[in-house]
Scaffold this active site. Structure first.
Site, PDB file in Angstrom:
ATOM      1  N   ASP A   1       0.865  -1.188   0.000  1.00  0.00           N
ATOM      2  CA  ASP A   1       0.000   0.000   0.000  1.00  0.00           C
ATOM      3  C   ASP A   1       0.898   1.233   0.000  1.00  0.00           C
ATOM      4  OD1 ASP A   1      -2.308   1.615   0.085  1.00  0.00           O
ATOM      5  OD2 ASP A   1      -2.217   1.769   2.254  1.00  0.00           O
ATOM      6  N   SER A   2       0.307   2.359  -0.356  1.00  0.00           N
ATOM      7  CA  SER A   2       1.057   3.612  -0.308  1.00  0.00           C
ATOM      8  C   SER A   2       1.446   3.936   1.136  1.00  0.00           C
ATOM      9  CB  SER A   2       0.201   4.745  -0.859  1.00  0.00           C
ATOM     10  OG  SER A   2      -0.984   4.846  -0.088  1.00  0.00           O
TER      11      SER A   2
ATOM     12  N   TYR B   1      -1.058   8.484  -2.639  1.00  0.00           N
ATOM     13  CA  TYR B   1      -1.077   8.271  -4.084  1.00  0.00           C
ATOM     14  C   TYR B   1      -2.320   8.907  -4.717  1.00  0.00           C
ATOM     15  CZ  TYR B   1       2.578   4.593  -4.303  1.00  0.00           C
ATOM     16  OH  TYR B   1       3.759   3.889  -4.276  1.00  0.00           O
ATOM     17  N   GLY B   2      -3.366   9.064  -3.908  1.00  0.00           N
ATOM     18  CA  GLY B   2      -4.682   9.429  -4.441  1.00  0.00           C
ATOM     19  C   GLY B   2      -4.775  10.778  -5.112  1.00  0.00           C
TER      20      GLY B   2
ATOM     21  N   CYS C   1      -4.296  -1.533  -2.111  1.00  0.00           N
ATOM     22  CA  CYS C   1      -4.426  -0.101  -2.374  1.00  0.00           C
ATOM     23  C   CYS C   1      -5.362   0.035  -3.570  1.00  0.00           C
ATOM     24  CB  CYS C   1      -3.038   0.462  -2.702  1.00  0.00           C
ATOM     25  SG  CYS C   1      -3.064   2.187  -3.201  1.00  0.00           S
TER      26      CYS C   1
ATOM     27  N   THR D   1      -6.222   2.723  -5.056  1.00  0.00           N
ATOM     28  CA  THR D   1      -5.731   3.722  -6.000  1.00  0.00           C
ATOM     29  C   THR D   1      -4.790   3.062  -7.008  1.00  0.00           C
ATOM     30  OG1 THR D   1      -5.921   5.334  -4.224  1.00  0.00           O
ATOM     31  CG2 THR D   1      -4.628   5.986  -6.138  1.00  0.00           C
TER      32      THR D   1
ATOM     33  N   GLU E   1      -2.574   9.266   7.802  1.00  0.00           N
ATOM     34  CA  GLU E   1      -1.118   9.040   7.816  1.00  0.00           C
ATOM     35  C   GLU E   1      -0.438   9.931   8.854  1.00  0.00           C
ATOM     36  OE1 GLU E   1       1.063   6.959   5.860  1.00  0.00           O
ATOM     37  OE2 GLU E   1      -0.791   5.904   5.361  1.00  0.00           O
TER      38      GLU E   1
ATOM     39  N   CYS F   1     -11.174   2.621  -0.311  1.00  0.00           N
ATOM     40  CA  CYS F   1      -9.777   2.966  -0.038  1.00  0.00           C
ATOM     41  C   CYS F   1      -9.433   2.193   1.222  1.00  0.00           C
ATOM     42  CB  CYS F   1      -9.629   4.470   0.193  1.00  0.00           C
ATOM     43  SG  CYS F   1      -8.020   4.944   0.894  1.00  0.00           S
ATOM     44  N   THR F   2      -8.287   1.507   1.209  1.00  0.00           N
ATOM     45  CA  THR F   2      -7.987   0.623   2.345  1.00  0.00           C
ATOM     46  C   THR F   2      -7.677   1.395   3.622  1.00  0.00           C
ATOM     47  OG1 THR F   2      -5.705   0.451   1.560  1.00  0.00           O
ATOM     48  CG2 THR F   2      -7.240  -1.306   0.917  1.00  0.00           C
ATOM     49  N   HIS F   3      -7.482   2.704   3.522  1.00  0.00           N
ATOM     50  CA  HIS F   3      -7.337   3.498   4.746  1.00  0.00           C
ATOM     51  C   HIS F   3      -8.681   3.667   5.465  1.00  0.00           C
ATOM     52  CE1 HIS F   3      -3.417   4.690   3.097  1.00  0.00           C
ATOM     53  NE2 HIS F   3      -3.140   5.308   4.236  1.00  0.00           N
TER      54      HIS F   3
HETATM   55  N1  DGL Z   1      -4.979   3.094   0.744  1.00  0.00           N
HETATM   56  C1  DGL Z   1      -4.981   3.507  -0.596  1.00  0.00           C
HETATM   57  C2  DGL Z   1      -6.205   3.149  -1.357  1.00  0.00           C
HETATM   58  O1  DGL Z   1      -6.777   2.116  -1.054  1.00  0.00           O
HETATM   59  C3  DGL Z   1      -4.170   4.657  -1.004  1.00  0.00           C
HETATM   60  C4  DGL Z   1      -4.534   5.987  -0.575  1.00  0.00           C
HETATM   61  C5  DGL Z   1      -3.561   7.062  -1.016  1.00  0.00           C
HETATM   62  O2  DGL Z   1      -2.349   6.855  -0.960  1.00  0.00           O
HETATM   63  O3  DGL Z   1      -4.064   8.105  -1.438  1.00  0.00           O
HETATM   64  O4  DGL Z   1      -6.626   3.836  -2.246  1.00  0.00           O
END
Ligand code: DGL
Length: 269
Positions: free
Chosen positions: A7-8, A39-40, A70, A72, A162, A194-196
């Protein structure tokens, strides 16, 4: 013997945790590209280049199978990677399809034509890059008809998580849910794309209300990974379990320990 999870940043830990619970005998190497998160807000080319570099690092550590935990990267880079970059003896899988199969009441790999499904009004919460890619709507259209999807790009939420600023993250979740409701007043289901976001699942559920079914990816990906490994046991690969980050290992370890409520120690990637 290890499987790579990428993941990012910290969001993929929600997938890792579910995968560890589902597959307690499998080792995982987790890589967080914290130096380049989020990354988004990046372009598709940027996401592609960063994701290839991170996945290569996991191949070099001995992994034959890498899960892009991730959305994204799965949305903006995975197809291009699979078509042009992944070596023949390696596999890279994303996190979108298991989620869409659950939403559309399908079993793994059911490729029958699209059909009507129970939910008709779906809210998608995801990063700006995932929303811009329209990958979710595309994958959904292969499997379901008559589903109305309203996507809400949730700017700022990943940065706040983050940074460990959960008060800001919560305020942003509320305002993104309000913005979604202005476009779709009564969603039946909400996808945390989004996994966050599972780290904020309680805030999403509170803001959406008890009648909205919230789908998040952790256990869905855990189950589909278990299913995949049953059919491809050779893909468990080499390497030993580790947590790696391109960012500051002490800082990332602190946050990860706070989120998972057990000690996690990251090393420099
Ligand atoms: N956790 C990520 C996702 O599922 C990345 C979020 C990011 O880096 O913007 O999209």
């Amino acid at each position: 013997m290890a499987i790579g999870i990428f993941d990012s940043g910290l969001g993929g830990l929600t997938v890792l945790e579910a995968a560890q619970r589902r597959l307690p005998d499998v080792e995982f190497i987790y890589l967080a590209d914290s130096a380049n998160a989020p990354y988004g807000v990046r372009t598709a080319d940027d996401i592609y280049n960063l994701t290839c570099a991170a996945v290569q690092r996991l191949f070099d550590a001995g992994c034959d199978l890498v899960i892009l935990a991730c959305n994204t990267a799965s949305a903006a880079a995975l197809r291009r990677m699979q078509e042009a970059w992944v070596p023949a003896d390696k596999r890279v899988l994303g996190v979108f399809v298991p989620l869409i199969e659950a939403l559309t009441e399908r079993n793994w790999g059911d490729n029958s034509p699209p059909r009507e499904v129970e939910v008709k009004h779906v809210a998608l919460f995801a990063t700006p890059a995932t929303v811009a890619s329209r990958a979710f709507q595309r994958e959904l259209a292969f499997r379901a008809i008559g589903v109305d999807v309203e996507a809400q790009a949730c700017g700022g939420v990943v940065d706040a998580i983050e940074d460990g600023d959960m008060i800001l993250a919560e305020a942003l979740v509320r305002s993104h849910v309000d913005a979604l409701r202005r476009k779709m007043p009564d969603p039946q289901a909400a996808i945390l794309g989004c996994t966050h976001y599972p780290l904020m699942e309680a805030s999403f559920q509170t803001a959406l209300g008890p009648d909205v079914k919230v789908f998040s990816q952790g256990h869905l990906v855990g189950d589909s990974l278990a299913d995949y490994l049953e059919r491809h046991p050779d893909k468990i690969g080499g390497g030993t379990a580790a947590y790696l980050t391109t960012g500051d290992p002490a800082r990332v370890s602190d946050r990860a320990t706070q989120f998972l409520r057990r000690q996690i120690i990251f090393d420099a990637a």
